[in-house]
Design an enzyme around this catalytic site. Sequence first.
Site, PDB file in Angstrom:
ATOM      1  N   ARG A 119       4.002  43.211  37.948  1.00  0.00           N
ATOM      2  CA  ARG A 119       4.929  42.203  37.417  1.00  0.00           C
ATOM      3  C   ARG A 119       5.347  41.190  38.481  1.00  0.00           C
ATOM      4  O   ARG A 119       5.903  40.145  38.156  1.00  0.00           O
ATOM      5  CB  ARG A 119       6.156  42.884  36.800  1.00  0.00           C
ATOM      6  CG  ARG A 119       5.826  43.396  35.398  1.00  0.00           C
ATOM      7  CD  ARG A 119       6.859  44.327  34.873  1.00  0.00           C
ATOM      8  NE  ARG A 119       8.093  43.665  34.474  1.00  0.00           N
ATOM      9  CZ  ARG A 119       9.132  44.315  33.949  1.00  0.00           C
ATOM     10  NH1 ARG A 119       9.062  45.617  33.771  1.00  0.00           N
ATOM     11  NH2 ARG A 119      10.218  43.676  33.599  1.00  0.00           N
TER      12      ARG A 119
ATOM     13  N   HIS B   2      -0.649  42.617  33.907  1.00  0.00           N
ATOM     14  CA  HIS B   2       0.506  41.907  33.356  1.00  0.00           C
ATOM     15  C   HIS B   2       0.157  40.451  33.078  1.00  0.00           C
ATOM     16  O   HIS B   2       0.640  39.863  32.115  1.00  0.00           O
ATOM     17  CB  HIS B   2       1.678  42.019  34.328  1.00  0.00           C
ATOM     18  CG  HIS B   2       2.914  41.382  33.819  1.00  0.00           C
ATOM     19  ND1 HIS B   2       3.547  40.359  34.461  1.00  0.00           N
ATOM     20  CD2 HIS B   2       3.636  41.616  32.704  1.00  0.00           C
ATOM     21  CE1 HIS B   2       4.607  40.006  33.768  1.00  0.00           C
ATOM     22  NE2 HIS B   2       4.678  40.744  32.701  1.00  0.00           N
TER      23      HIS B   2
ATOM     24  N   ASP C 291       7.263  38.370  23.660  1.00  0.00           N
ATOM     25  CA  ASP C 291       7.630  37.076  24.257  1.00  0.00           C
ATOM     26  C   ASP C 291       6.379  36.201  24.303  1.00  0.00           C
ATOM     27  O   ASP C 291       5.281  36.652  23.952  1.00  0.00           O
ATOM     28  CB  ASP C 291       8.263  37.245  25.653  1.00  0.00           C
ATOM     29  CG  ASP C 291       7.339  37.947  26.658  1.00  0.00           C
ATOM     30  OD1 ASP C 291       6.122  38.019  26.395  1.00  0.00           O
ATOM     31  OD2 ASP C 291       7.843  38.414  27.684  1.00  0.00           O
TER      32      ASP C 291
ATOM     33  N   LYS D 225      12.019  35.711  23.897  1.00  0.00           N
ATOM     34  CA  LYS D 225      12.751  36.643  24.776  1.00  0.00           C
ATOM     35  C   LYS D 225      13.054  35.972  26.109  1.00  0.00           C
ATOM     36  O   LYS D 225      12.230  35.264  26.654  1.00  0.00           O
ATOM     37  CB  LYS D 225      11.894  37.892  25.037  1.00  0.00           C
ATOM     38  CG  LYS D 225      12.551  38.903  25.964  1.00  0.00           C
ATOM     39  CD  LYS D 225      11.642  40.101  26.235  1.00  0.00           C
ATOM     40  CE  LYS D 225      10.787  39.896  27.473  1.00  0.00           C
ATOM     41  NZ  LYS D 225       9.926  41.047  27.775  1.00  0.00           N
TER      42      LYS D 225
ATOM     43  N   ARG E 263      15.012  36.514  30.085  1.00  0.00           N
ATOM     44  CA  ARG E 263      15.708  37.334  31.087  1.00  0.00           C
ATOM     45  C   ARG E 263      16.465  36.367  31.970  1.00  0.00           C
ATOM     46  O   ARG E 263      15.922  35.341  32.378  1.00  0.00           O
ATOM     47  CB  ARG E 263      14.705  38.106  31.954  1.00  0.00           C
ATOM     48  CG  ARG E 263      13.986  39.220  31.231  1.00  0.00           C
ATOM     49  CD  ARG E 263      13.162  40.019  32.232  1.00  0.00           C
ATOM     50  NE  ARG E 263      12.161  40.838  31.556  1.00  0.00           N
ATOM     51  CZ  ARG E 263      12.398  42.055  31.072  1.00  0.00           C
ATOM     52  NH1 ARG E 263      13.599  42.578  31.169  1.00  0.00           N
ATOM     53  NH2 ARG E 263      11.435  42.746  30.485  1.00  0.00           N
TER      54      ARG E 263
ATOM     55  N   THR F 275      11.700  49.762  31.051  1.00  0.00           N
ATOM     56  CA  THR F 275      12.981  50.379  30.689  1.00  0.00           C
ATOM     57  C   THR F 275      13.176  50.477  29.177  1.00  0.00           C
ATOM     58  O   THR F 275      14.156  51.053  28.724  1.00  0.00           O
ATOM     59  CB  THR F 275      14.148  49.549  31.247  1.00  0.00           C
ATOM     60  OG1 THR F 275      14.133  48.267  30.592  1.00  0.00           O
ATOM     61  CG2 THR F 275      14.043  49.370  32.744  1.00  0.00           C
TER      62      THR F 275
END
Length: 315
Positions: free
Chosen positions: A97, A131, A170, A193, A195, A225
């Site tokens: 990531r 990713h 997303d 989405k 963050r 998570t």
Amino acid sequence: MFGDMKIFSGSSHPALASGIAAHMGMQLGKSRITRFSNENIKVKIDENVRESDVFVIQTSAPPVSDNLVELLIMIDAMKFASAARITAVLPYYPYARSDKKDEARISITARLVADLLHTAGADRVLTMTLHAPQILGFFRIPADQLLATPVLVNYFRNSDLSNSAVVATDAGAGKIAGHFAKRLGLPMAIIDKRRFDDSEEAHSTALIGEVKGKDVIIFDDEIATGGSIREAARILRTFGVRRVRVGATHAVFSGTALQRLQEAELDELVVTDTVPIPIEIQQGVPTLKILSTAPMFGDAILRIHGGRSISEMME
Ligand code: R5P
């Protein structure tokens, strides 16, 4: 053409390595890994690898950084034991990531990992569902990316897909979810989405696409998570979906994943075995289904050894 093929396992995921070897009708190579009280790691290859075509399997699983260093030491040991070619097999790529410079003064650590593998002596890399596909461009050695698409698509194809839609968590996941939607012949929707910081909390408010009254299958590259999946399930229910199923490649399940996955109340959670899945999660999430990637990795290793195409495995 290289000499005989040998497969070795690091200590991150012996069950997957054994499954890969079993699929290929082979035994894992003999090696000993010792961790000393000062946390140094020693690797001893317990058989001859001179002029061999060596594959070292090590996924990214806790302790992530220790396992990465263990892999580097294994590769170094193989190199100086005169292996003809060394392929690092990374079912889940470490630090995947961290693949972009989206803040000032941060490391693109996925690129650093590529440099370290090369420096240690890897001649090739084999991995699964990165990713972001641009990670392949971080390597100065050949790198092959398998997609878990065939494994996941085959599973969902055998279920009732009438009145269903595929959902991406997303915009970044849109491409891979689109791939699934095409293969399953389903329409697709994308969640907006966001963050806002490093707190591992995801926030969603909007959705592009039609999902009302449908059974949805959310596809994502990984669940860490469980925040993205819980948030996606929540917003999808506000848009009136019927059933929420999830297909994800890497079941990282870190931090508060168990609690978040239970809160998500998924009708089905389908993941692969690229990382070992803690027993608490297997017991605590009754809708969890784990699919094996060992046959795909085994076939890919045979193809690399034989100089045959990898991309046709994903067709
Ligand atoms: C994000 O870009 C990835 O595709 C996944 O959605 C993310 O890694 C999942 O993380 P978490 O489960 O912590 O929300």
